[in-house]
Write an enzyme that holds these catalytic residues in place. Structure first.
Site, PDB file in Angstrom:
ATOM      1  N   GLY A 101       0.817  -1.213   0.000  1.00  0.00           N
ATOM      2  CA  GLY A 101       0.000   0.000   0.000  1.00  0.00           C
ATOM      3  C   GLY A 101       0.841   1.248   0.000  1.00  0.00           C
ATOM      4  O   GLY A 101       2.061   1.209   0.186  1.00  0.00           O
ATOM      5  N   GLY A 148       0.753   5.493   1.353  1.00  0.00           N
ATOM      6  CA  GLY A 148       0.081   6.356   2.318  1.00  0.00           C
ATOM      7  C   GLY A 148       0.822   7.645   2.532  1.00  0.00           C
ATOM      8  O   GLY A 148       1.649   8.050   1.725  1.00  0.00           O
ATOM      9  N   GLY A 181       4.811   7.233   2.667  1.00  0.00           N
ATOM     10  CA  GLY A 181       5.529   6.579   1.578  1.00  0.00           C
ATOM     11  C   GLY A 181       4.829   5.295   1.188  1.00  0.00           C
ATOM     12  O   GLY A 181       3.695   5.325   0.734  1.00  0.00           O
ATOM     13  N   VAL A 226       4.314   0.752   1.978  1.00  0.00           N
ATOM     14  CA  VAL A 226       4.514  -0.438   2.805  1.00  0.00           C
ATOM     15  C   VAL A 226       4.768  -1.601   1.855  1.00  0.00           C
ATOM     16  O   VAL A 226       3.995  -1.839   0.923  1.00  0.00           O
ATOM     17  CB  VAL A 226       3.284  -0.748   3.681  1.00  0.00           C
ATOM     18  CG1 VAL A 226       3.506  -2.040   4.464  1.00  0.00           C
ATOM     19  CG2 VAL A 226       3.016   0.399   4.646  1.00  0.00           C
ATOM     20  N   ASP A 264      -5.788   7.591  15.036  1.00  0.00           N
ATOM     21  CA  ASP A 264      -6.192   7.291  13.657  1.00  0.00           C
ATOM     22  C   ASP A 264      -6.860   5.912  13.596  1.00  0.00           C
ATOM     23  O   ASP A 264      -6.571   5.109  12.705  1.00  0.00           O
ATOM     24  CB  ASP A 264      -4.978   7.342  12.719  1.00  0.00           C
ATOM     25  CG  ASP A 264      -5.391   7.572  11.263  1.00  0.00           C
ATOM     26  OD1 ASP A 264      -6.539   7.993  11.020  1.00  0.00           O
ATOM     27  OD2 ASP A 264      -4.558   7.329  10.365  1.00  0.00           O
TER      28      ASP A 264
END
Length: 417
Positions: free
Chosen positions: A26, A28, A31, A33, A142
């Site tokens: 992914g 985000g 940067g 993953v 979050d």
């Protein structure tokens, strides 16, 4: 200090040879993953590696250090495990256990039948992670479905809370945080109102998740960011009969107690753990009624599309605000427009969204040998580019004023936590 492309690799960079990198999981704020195999482990294990470009940080490397400080020593079944870290000249690499079972709501949709009893067990697991963090004076800030993953694809897999990029380790039990942060749709009203916040914001987010899990849509549903912020701060909760008639009164009371606008009156994690919805046995109807219909009808088709569209245009904004916290000088001016404008520019001390090359490549080393590149190739790269292009296209449909409104609400003026 300016980035030096000819600098020697840091001592910890030798650890990178212990990892075999594969697909990108992914993208985000920070940067990317990447999935990898940690060959030095006995036996070798699959891990998720968070790759953070130093160029994005613009000298605010303490953001990464803060995240590691939060994660070190945490050991709870529903909190993702932080395993290792190293750095190169250009990037930081944070290594976590790989949670490969999929996101919370996606997994529910895939499995089909999902009852209130299932919801209760899932929420209790997430709540136990929040309770553990709060006992250690950590606020996640979050909590959202995308950050709740299943550890494996097995039917009985645990859920784990991930992504501590904006988590905060409180210096004191009653410390008040004042920076505007969080995710569209899950940020608590006191964050949007810039009144100062603490642990209670995680319980608000849990309330949003619980409401959505039980009916398939969120309690505050405007796709206009300014109107959504106003709805959130009013905090009016409705239980529409079509989707809620078979949901227990205890579940509704739990939701309302989490979604109390006044954080001082909101359920704490300890209080929530003792709530009757999480401790009493289900009735036959509650145990058998399938909740997944609401998610199928509402969450995937409407809410998630709208949320992702706005996030595509704003995903680097909250990180920029974090970098500004106490680093560029506090301001209580309340000029919400300045925050959004600064995030797009190259103002000194601020962070701009990274380019693809910054996210996926390494600079050359002194002797001309190029570091292992973190770039996408072949079909994987094309898939990611297509996905990003679609997200950016979707964002345009939200409307420029709506996006700016969200940026202003979630970033705001530069204030110190």
């Amino acid at each position: 200090m300016p980035h030096n492309p000819f600098a020697k690799q840091p001592d910890t960079y030798v650890k990178k040879k212990e990892y075999t990198f594969t697909k990108t999981l992914g993208e985000g704020t920070f940067g990317i993953v990447r999935s990898a195999k940690w060959n030095a482990a006995d036996p070798p294990i699959n891990v998720a590696v968070k790759v953070i470009s130093k160029k994005i940080l613009k000298g605010h490397d303490e953001i990464v250090q803060d995240e590691m400080d939060v994660l070190k020593g945490l050991d709870q079944p529903h909190v993702v495990k932080f395993l290792d870290w190293f750095e190169s000249k250009d990037k930081y690499y944070l290594v976590f256990e790989e949670a490969s079972g999929g996101e919370l709501f996606d997994r529910i949709l895939q499995r089909g039948r999902f009852t209130e009893g299932d919801a209760c067990r899932t929420i209790r697991a997430v709540l136990s992670a929040i309770q553990y963090l709060h006992h250690h004076n950590i606020v996640h800030r979050d909590v959202k479905p995308e950050n709740i993953l299943y550890r494996t694809k097995e039917e009985d897999a645990n859920v784990v809370l991930v992504d501590f990029g904006i988590a905060k380790h409180l210096k004191a039990e009653d410390e008040v945080l004042t920076n505007v942060c969080g995710s569209f749709g899950y940020a608590a009203p006191e964050i949007l109102a810039k009144k100062g916040h603490g642990k209670a914001v995680d319980m608000w987010s849990l309330g949003i998740i619980t409401y959505t899990m039980l009916c398939g849509y969120t309690p505050f549903r405007s796709d206009d960011p300014d109107k959504l912020a106003a709805e959130t701060q009013r905090g009016k909760i409705e239980f529409h009969d079509r989707y809620w008639k078979n949901v227990s009164p205890a579940a509704k009371e739990f939701v309302k107690s989490c979604l109390t606008v006044d954080p001082s009156k909101r359920l704490t994690a300890d209080e929530a753990m003792k709530h009757k919805w999480l401790t009493e046995n289900r009735t036959e109807t509650e145990a058998s009624h399938d909740l997944s219909l609401g998610l199928r009808e509402n969450y995937r088709k409407r809410w998630k599309t709208a949320i992702n569209a706005v996030r595509a245009s704003t995903k680097f904004r909250t990180f920029a605000a974090l970098a500004a916290d106490g680093k560029t000088g506090p301001s209580e001016s309340g000029d919400e427009g300045t925050g959004a404008a600064a995030a797009d520019g190259e103002e000194e001390g601020r962070i701009s969204p990274p380019t693809k090359s910054e996210l996926y490549s390494e600079s050359s080393s002194r002797d001309g040998e190029v570091e292992d590149a973190d770039y996408l190739t072949g079909d994987e790269g094309e898939d990611a580019r297509t996905s990003q292009g679609q997200a950016n296209g979707d964002a345009k449909d939200v409307g420029e004023s709506g996006v700016k409104g969200l940026v202003n609400k979630l970033q705001g003026a530069k204030v110190s936590s």
